[in-house]
Write a protein that holds these residues in place. Structure first.
Motif, PDB file in Angstrom:
ATOM      1  N   SER A  84     -15.322  -1.305   8.073  1.00 36.07           N
ATOM      2  CA  SER A  84     -14.158  -1.556   7.212  1.00 36.07           C
ATOM      3  C   SER A  84     -12.903  -0.912   7.786  1.00 36.07           C
ATOM      4  O   SER A  84     -11.814  -1.518   7.769  1.00 36.07           O
ATOM      5  N   VAL A  85     -13.033   0.295   8.327  1.00 36.92           N
ATOM      6  CA  VAL A  85     -11.876   0.960   8.928  1.00 36.92           C
ATOM      7  C   VAL A  85     -11.441   0.229  10.197  1.00 36.92           C
ATOM      8  O   VAL A  85     -10.241   0.150  10.498  1.00 36.92           O
ATOM      9  N   ALA A  86     -12.396  -0.340  10.939  1.00 38.60           N
ATOM     10  CA  ALA A  86     -12.037  -1.129  12.123  1.00 38.60           C
ATOM     11  C   ALA A  86     -11.170  -2.329  11.729  1.00 38.60           C
ATOM     12  O   ALA A  86     -10.181  -2.648  12.405  1.00 38.60           O
ATOM     13  N   ILE A  87     -11.535  -2.985  10.624  1.00 35.57           N
ATOM     14  CA  ILE A  87     -10.720  -4.111  10.130  1.00 35.57           C
ATOM     15  C   ILE A  87      -9.334  -3.614   9.739  1.00 35.57           C
ATOM     16  O   ILE A  87      -8.308  -4.229  10.080  1.00 35.57           O
ATOM     17  N   SER A  88      -9.284  -2.500   9.020  1.00 31.21           N
ATOM     18  CA  SER A  88      -8.003  -1.950   8.582  1.00 31.21           C
ATOM     19  C   SER A  88      -7.125  -1.558   9.767  1.00 31.21           C
ATOM     20  O   SER A  88      -5.920  -1.828   9.774  1.00 31.21           O
ATOM     21  N   VAL A  89      -7.730  -0.922  10.768  1.00 27.98           N
ATOM     22  CA  VAL A  89      -6.974  -0.493  11.948  1.00 27.98           C
ATOM     23  C   VAL A  89      -6.432  -1.700  12.706  1.00 27.98           C
ATOM     24  O   VAL A  89      -5.263  -1.712  13.136  1.00 27.98           O
ATOM     25  N   MET A 111       6.415  -5.293   4.682  1.00 24.40           N
ATOM     26  CA  MET A 111       6.325  -4.096   3.851  1.00 24.40           C
ATOM     27  C   MET A 111       6.335  -4.425   2.356  1.00 24.40           C
ATOM     28  O   MET A 111       5.780  -3.679   1.556  1.00 24.40           O
ATOM     29  N   ARG A 112       6.923  -5.538   1.960  1.00 21.14           N
ATOM     30  CA  ARG A 112       6.854  -5.901   0.539  1.00 21.14           C
ATOM     31  C   ARG A 112       5.429  -6.308   0.163  1.00 21.14           C
ATOM     32  O   ARG A 112       4.958  -6.017  -0.936  1.00 21.14           O
ATOM     33  N   ILE A 113       4.745  -6.975   1.096  1.00 18.81           N
ATOM     34  CA  ILE A 113       3.335  -7.313   0.847  1.00 18.81           C
ATOM     35  C   ILE A 113       2.507  -6.036   0.748  1.00 18.81           C
ATOM     36  O   ILE A 113       1.644  -5.906  -0.148  1.00 18.81           O
ATOM     37  N   MET A 114       2.775  -5.091   1.627  1.00 15.13           N
ATOM     38  CA  MET A 114       2.054  -3.824   1.575  1.00 15.13           C
ATOM     39  C   MET A 114       2.350  -3.072   0.284  1.00 15.13           C
ATOM     40  O   MET A 114       1.461  -2.436  -0.298  1.00 15.13           O
ATOM     41  N   ASP A 115       3.582  -3.143  -0.191  1.00 12.09           N
ATOM     42  CA  ASP A 115       3.946  -2.483  -1.443  1.00 12.09           C
ATOM     43  C   ASP A 115       3.173  -3.084  -2.617  1.00 12.09           C
ATOM     44  O   ASP A 115       2.772  -2.364  -3.543  1.00 12.09           O
ATOM     45  N   VAL A 116       2.995  -4.403  -2.598  1.00 10.92           N
ATOM     46  CA  VAL A 116       2.220  -5.057  -3.659  1.00 10.92           C
ATOM     47  C   VAL A 116       0.781  -4.548  -3.639  1.00 10.92           C
ATOM     48  O   VAL A 116       0.198  -4.238  -4.686  1.00 10.92           O
ATOM     49  N   LEU A 117       0.189  -4.455  -2.447  1.00  9.68           N
ATOM     50  CA  LEU A 117      -1.184  -3.953  -2.348  1.00  9.68           C
ATOM     51  C   LEU A 117      -1.268  -2.493  -2.759  1.00  9.68           C
ATOM     52  O   LEU A 117      -2.242  -2.068  -3.383  1.00  9.68           O
ATOM     53  N   PHE A 118      -0.233  -1.716  -2.429  1.00 13.30           N
ATOM     54  CA  PHE A 118      -0.209  -0.302  -2.810  1.00 13.30           C
ATOM     55  C   PHE A 118      -0.085  -0.117  -4.320  1.00 13.30           C
ATOM     56  O   PHE A 118      -0.448   0.945  -4.851  1.00 13.30           O
ATOM     57  N   ALA A 119       0.435  -1.131  -5.005  1.00 10.61           N
ATOM     58  CA  ALA A 119       0.633  -1.012  -6.452  1.00 10.61           C
ATOM     59  C   ALA A 119      -0.690  -0.950  -7.209  1.00 10.61           C
ATOM     60  O   ALA A 119      -0.733  -0.483  -8.347  1.00 10.61           O
ATOM     61  N   PHE A 120      -1.767  -1.438  -6.583  1.00 13.10           N
ATOM     62  CA  PHE A 120      -3.073  -1.431  -7.230  1.00 13.10           C
ATOM     63  C   PHE A 120      -3.851  -0.181  -6.816  1.00 13.10           C
ATOM     64  O   PHE A 120      -3.873   0.168  -5.635  1.00 13.10           O
ATOM     65  N   PRO A 121      -4.514   0.487  -7.767  1.00 13.44           N
ATOM     66  CA  PRO A 121      -5.423   1.581  -7.378  1.00 13.44           C
ATOM     67  C   PRO A 121      -6.491   1.052  -6.432  1.00 13.44           C
ATOM     68  O   PRO A 121      -6.979  -0.071  -6.585  1.00 13.44           O
ATOM     69  N   GLU A 122      -6.844   1.863  -5.440  1.00 12.83           N
ATOM     70  CA  GLU A 122      -7.748   1.423  -4.383  1.00 12.83           C
ATOM     71  C   GLU A 122      -9.059   0.867  -4.922  1.00 12.83           C
ATOM     72  O   GLU A 122      -9.502  -0.207  -4.520  1.00 12.83           O
ATOM     73  N   ILE A 123      -9.693   1.582  -5.831  1.00 13.14           N
ATOM     74  CA  ILE A 123     -10.997   1.158  -6.326  1.00 13.14           C
ATOM     75  C   ILE A 123     -10.886  -0.115  -7.151  1.00 13.14           C
ATOM     76  O   ILE A 123     -11.767  -0.985  -7.088  1.00 13.14           O
ATOM     77  N   LEU A 124      -9.783  -0.272  -7.909  1.00  9.01           N
ATOM     78  CA  LEU A 124      -9.616  -1.480  -8.717  1.00  9.01           C
ATOM     79  C   LEU A 124      -9.396  -2.703  -7.835  1.00  9.01           C
ATOM     80  O   LEU A 124      -9.928  -3.788  -8.111  1.00  9.01           O
ATOM     81  N   ILE A 149      -5.617  -1.627   4.642  1.00 17.42           N
ATOM     82  CA  ILE A 149      -4.621  -2.133   5.592  1.00 17.42           C
ATOM     83  C   ILE A 149      -3.230  -1.546   5.356  1.00 17.42           C
ATOM     84  O   ILE A 149      -2.553  -1.153   6.321  1.00 17.42           O
ATOM     85  N   PRO A 150      -2.741  -1.459   4.114  1.00 18.59           N
ATOM     86  CA  PRO A 150      -1.386  -0.907   3.917  1.00 18.59           C
ATOM     87  C   PRO A 150      -1.213   0.512   4.435  1.00 18.59           C
ATOM     88  O   PRO A 150      -0.142   0.869   4.935  1.00 18.59           O
ATOM     89  N   VAL A 151      -2.257   1.341   4.341  1.00 21.07           N
ATOM     90  CA  VAL A 151      -2.162   2.725   4.818  1.00 21.07           C
ATOM     91  C   VAL A 151      -1.899   2.753   6.315  1.00 21.07           C
ATOM     92  O   VAL A 151      -1.008   3.476   6.794  1.00 21.07           O
TER      93      VAL A 151
END
Length: 276
Positions: A84-89, A111-124, A149-151
């Motif tokens: 999973s981290v390989a995909i994220s990297v 970055m707006r797409i990343m902000d949308v993903l960041f808006a959700f808690p990771e586990i949810l 991915i956003p991180v």
């Protein structure tokens, strides 16, 4: 490289953590040889048994060997964490390089797409993706990979912004180097340090998320062993067989803590601002 290796061996935290992680990886890789019983084999006459010479960590409610299931569960956790981290990297690096280097509209769009993903808690967000795709190892890996991915995008973007106007990058532009060469031969090698640190820490988060999904019944499916699934099954038998919840919890805590401490040690070694 030699200096980094020397500093690595001088850092006691890094050496201890690397040794523990090596043992975890070794145990997971050689699980078929180390496990005294198949992880899904049921011994009905030995259900909920404590520590014994035959079952070193006891058995669960179906008479399955806890040690064997923990060893195979380590394999599952490491595969999910690393894949999973390989995909994220991979995707985070590509998006971060493009956002940081090109800037303006491309940077804003990514970055707006990343902000949308960041808006959700990771586990949810992971729960939503797995619920949509269905449970299983592959979908769990994909869900956790997307969540992280956003991180990595932000990490790489910030590093690119700090180096893209350096003299060696300007020199590459002046001699007519193409965008691909500048990104992957000039900029990328100089942003790998924060990427390595973030990657090592993200593995621990991925293992924890996989355990949470399996605990809720949306990750690795029975009878395949998973630390989170084992802890979930043990809730009903905590008083009769406390080892069912203690041993997988200890294995998970040690692995996650070691990855976190190793990431901190890498940060101290690779970032001069954190060196003591």
């Amino acid at each position: 490289m030699n200096t980094f290796r020397q500093n690595l061996f001088r850092n006691k935290t890094a050496v201890v953590c690397a040794s523990i992680l090596f043992l975890v990886v070794l145990s997971a890789g050689f699980a078929p040889l180390l496990a005294s019983h198949p992880p899904t084999e049921m011994y009905n006459e030995f259900r909920l048994q404590g520590i014994s010479s035959q079952f070193l960590l006891g058995t669960d409610q179906f008479g399955r060997d806890l040690l064997s299931r923990i060893l195979y569960g380590a394999r599952v956790s490491l595969i999910v964490g690393l894949a999973s981290v390989a995909i994220s990297v991979l995707f985070g690096t590509l998006f971060g390089l493009m956002a940081g280097y090109f800037g303006r509209k491309i940077d804003g769009f990514i970055m707006r797409i990343m902000d949308v993903l960041f808006a959700f808690p990771e586990i949810l967000l992971a729960l939503a993706i797995v619920a949509a795709l269905g449970p299983g190892m592959f979908n769990t890996i994909l869900a956790i990979g997307i969540v992280n991915i956003p991180v990595f995008t932000r990490t790489v973007r910030g590093a690119v912004l700090s180096v893209k106007n350096m003299e060696y990058v300007e020199s590459a532009r002046a001699i007519g180097a193409g965008t691909g060469r500048i990104l992957f031969r000039e900029i990328f090698p100089n942003v790998t340090a924060p990427l390595l640190v973030q990657g090592s820490i993200a593995i621990s988060g991925a293992i924890l998320t996989e355990s949470a999904l399996s605990f809720l019944g949306l990750g690795i499916q029975p009878p395949d062993p998973s630390w989170g699934g084992m802890i979930s099954e043990a809730r009903k038998y905590m008083e009769l067989a406390p080892g069912m919840i203690v041993w997988p919890s200890v294995a998970m805590i040690i692995t996650i803590l070691t990855f976190n401490l190793f990431g901190d040690a890498l940060r101290d070694l690779l970032d001069p601002r954190h060196r003591k």
